[in-house]
Design a protein around this motif. Structure first.
Motif, PDB file in Angstrom:
ATOM      1  N   LEU A 447       0.849  -1.200   0.000  1.00  0.00           N
ATOM      2  CA  LEU A 447       0.000   0.000   0.000  1.00  0.00           C
ATOM      3  C   LEU A 447       0.879   1.242   0.000  1.00  0.00           C
ATOM      4  N   ALA A 448       0.354   2.296  -0.554  1.00  0.00           N
ATOM      5  CA  ALA A 448       1.111   3.557  -0.607  1.00  0.00           C
ATOM      6  C   ALA A 448       1.259   4.131   0.796  1.00  0.00           C
ATOM      7  N   GLN A 449       2.216   4.977   0.965  1.00  0.00           N
ATOM      8  CA  GLN A 449       2.550   5.652   2.230  1.00  0.00           C
ATOM      9  C   GLN A 449       2.908   4.653   3.345  1.00  0.00           C
ATOM     10  N   GLY A 450       3.251   3.406   2.952  1.00  0.00           N
ATOM     11  CA  GLY A 450       3.687   2.402   3.928  1.00  0.00           C
ATOM     12  C   GLY A 450       2.580   1.875   4.817  1.00  0.00           C
ATOM     13  N   VAL A 451       1.340   2.110   4.449  1.00  0.00           N
ATOM     14  CA  VAL A 451       0.218   1.656   5.286  1.00  0.00           C
ATOM     15  C   VAL A 451       0.169   0.124   5.292  1.00  0.00           C
ATOM     16  N   GLU A 452      -0.058  -0.450   6.489  1.00  0.00           N
ATOM     17  CA  GLU A 452      -0.185  -1.914   6.638  1.00  0.00           C
ATOM     18  C   GLU A 452      -1.655  -2.260   6.779  1.00  0.00           C
ATOM     19  N   PHE A 453      -2.116  -3.259   6.096  1.00  0.00           N
ATOM     20  CA  PHE A 453      -3.506  -3.701   6.261  1.00  0.00           C
ATOM     21  C   PHE A 453      -3.556  -5.179   5.940  1.00  0.00           C
ATOM     22  N   ASP A 454      -3.489  -5.989   7.005  1.00  0.00           N
ATOM     23  CA  ASP A 454      -3.469  -7.444   6.805  1.00  0.00           C
ATOM     24  C   ASP A 454      -4.857  -7.990   6.974  1.00  0.00           C
ATOM     25  N   GLU A 455      -5.338  -8.696   5.975  1.00  0.00           N
ATOM     26  CA  GLU A 455      -6.727  -9.168   6.058  1.00  0.00           C
ATOM     27  C   GLU A 455      -6.864 -10.392   6.963  1.00  0.00           C
ATOM     28  N   SER A 456      -5.699 -11.123   7.238  1.00  0.00           N
ATOM     29  CA  SER A 456      -5.831 -12.362   8.020  1.00  0.00           C
ATOM     30  C   SER A 456      -5.740 -12.076   9.538  1.00  0.00           C
TER      31      SER A 456
END
Ligand code: UN1
Length: 456
Positions: A447-456
């Motif tokens: 993701l842009a701007q280093g955003v983390e988003f883990d769906e698990s």
């Protein structure tokens, strides 16, 4: 009338959907042929301009040439509708802009450039993939019809790419209201622009405005006065002062003021005013009684204030229905209110200055911001004029008058002039919509701007 606009817009929309599928260089080929047709018909088209707009021959021919130049420019452009590619911050990603047609463009034009200003808009709009609905000035419907006829000779299945809506204010408003018309490009007075713009803005439509000017020139002590007088005469008196770029205000350094005014008086006296079809005429009549009346109203108000007005009177030459005038030189000691608004007639205000910075301030201190000039041979003066503390106009010239711009540069101005840029440079971008596309060709989804988003 509502029905009329409705069927015109439907037709225009329909043709735009077919036209946008034609590759841009092939659209350019149509415009190339259109330019060839204008070349063939140059003389006849110029005669139509002279008949309706009452321009002298050389200016009418120049106007058709301006339309031809626009075609040539647009043909080249049809292979150069470049979008930038930017480095993506993410691995295996591409970031790119794409330019797509808008659809239907509405084009409202004035009497004074009944062909060229349409060509600025149409040639760009067409190579960019759009159709155009044109509302010409009621003074120049025949000019519009001849341009459309030239297009029809080369346009094959795409005749409807130009559709004409004749009429006045009501028709202009109907274009502005119609949300199927993505962009409204309008040329005319600031008053007209201020009436139409809110209608387009209320539906969040796009606007391209080229409105009134109140153009000034500054004459410095080092100026070549022969060249300067010629530049002033053409800009102030050419086209009977009826260009949006016409010179209206002149600031002359006190050291050369007397000489400059004397030469201008002689030059204004020597100008040949007469029927525009006559070979030697330099100045034709004003477009209408209304414009004559507004010129006289301003001159009378100046005289009542005791301001010195030279010339400006009506000349009873040729037909009694037409309004031939001697261009007026108005010598002012102080800024008068009349100088602050645009009178679409040959009136030139002349004022002394001592300090260049004051002259630049006076030049900028009006609500309009279209064109400006400095006459000087001192590079420090010309550079100051062109710097961020110099002219605030869209056009700034050195040792050239304010009028007669080439098509290659972007044309338009700031403040009450409306902020639009037409014709050359990257003005084509007004006729397209920009898509920013980001393409991920990897297996991950960073993701842009280093955003983390883990769906698990
Ligand atoms: C106008 O008066 O609206 O720069 C356009 C010029 C011409 C165009 C004028 N090329 O004077």
């Amino acid at each position: 009338m509502t029905n009329n606009i409705d069927s015109i817009v439907k037709k225009s929309k329909e043709v735009s959907l077919k036209w946008r599928d034609i590759p841009a260089p092939q659209r350019g080929e149509f415009i190339r042929q259109f330019g060839e047709e204008l070349r063939l018909q140059k003389e006849a088209l110029a005669q139509t301009i002279t008949k309706e707009a009452r321009k002298i021959k050389t200016e009418s021919l120049g106007e058709v040439q301006e339309a031809i130049d626009m075609c040539d420019f647009a043909v080249g452009l049809s292979r150069q509708l470049y979008g930038l590619t930017m480095p993506s911050e993410r691995p295996n990603h591409r970031l790119q802009e794409l330019w797509h047609p808008l659809g239907v463009v509405g084009c409202i034009t004035a009497f004074n450039f009944p062909m060229a200003v349409f060509a600025w808009n149409f040639c760009l709009a067409a190579v960019c993939g759009n159709s155009v609905i044109w509302k010409p000035s009621p003074h120049s419907n025949e000019c519009a019809k001849s341009i459309k006829a030239a297009w029809d000779k080369v346009s094959g299945d795409f005749s409807d790419l130009i559709l004409i809506l004749e009429g006045g204010n009501e028709e202009a408003v109907s274009i502005c209201k119609d949300n199927r018309i993505t962009l409204v490009s309008a040329t005319g007075s600031t008053k007209m622009g201020k009436e139409l713009a809110p209608i387009v803005s209320a539906r969040l439509g796009k606007l391209l405005l080229e409105l009134g000017g109140n153009n000034a020139a500054i004459v410095c002590p080092s100026a070549n006065l022969d060249l300067t007088i010629k530049g002033i005469a053409f800009s102030a008196c050419g086209t009977t002062g009826q260009r949006c770029t016409s010179l209206r205000r002149l600031f002359v350094h006190k050291e050369i003021y007397d000489d400059c005014v004397k030469r201008l008086e002689k030059c204004f006296d020597d100008l040949i005013i007469g029927c525009p079809t006559k070979e030697d005429s330099q100045i034709g009549p004003l477009i209408s009684e209304e414009s004559y009346n507004s010129m006289q109203k301003v001159l009378n108000s100046l005289r009542n204030k005791g301001v010195q007005v030279l010339g400006g009177e009506r000349l009873e030459i040729e037909s009694p229905e037409e309004y031939y005038v001697k261009p007026a030189l108005v010598l002012v000691d102080d800024i008068v209110d009349e100088m602050l608004s645009e009178t679409f007639a040959p009136i030139l205000y002349v004022k002394r200055y001592e300090d260049l910075k004051d002259a630049i301030h006076m030049q900028n201190n009006v609500s309009q911001g279209l064109s400006s000039s400095i006459f000087t041979n001192d590079m420090r003066e010309s550079e100051l004029f062109l710097s961020e503390s110099g002219s605030d106009c869209g056009i700034a010239n050195v040792n050239i008058g304010t009028s007669g711009a080439e098509i290659g540069g972007a044309f338009g101005g700031e403040k009450d002039t409306g902020g639009g840029r037409e014709s050359g440079s990257d003005a084509w971008k007004n006729y397209m919509r920009r898509v920013t596309a980001t393409i991920n060709y990897g297996e991950e989804l960073p993701l842009a701007q280093g955003v983390e988003f883990d769906e698990s």
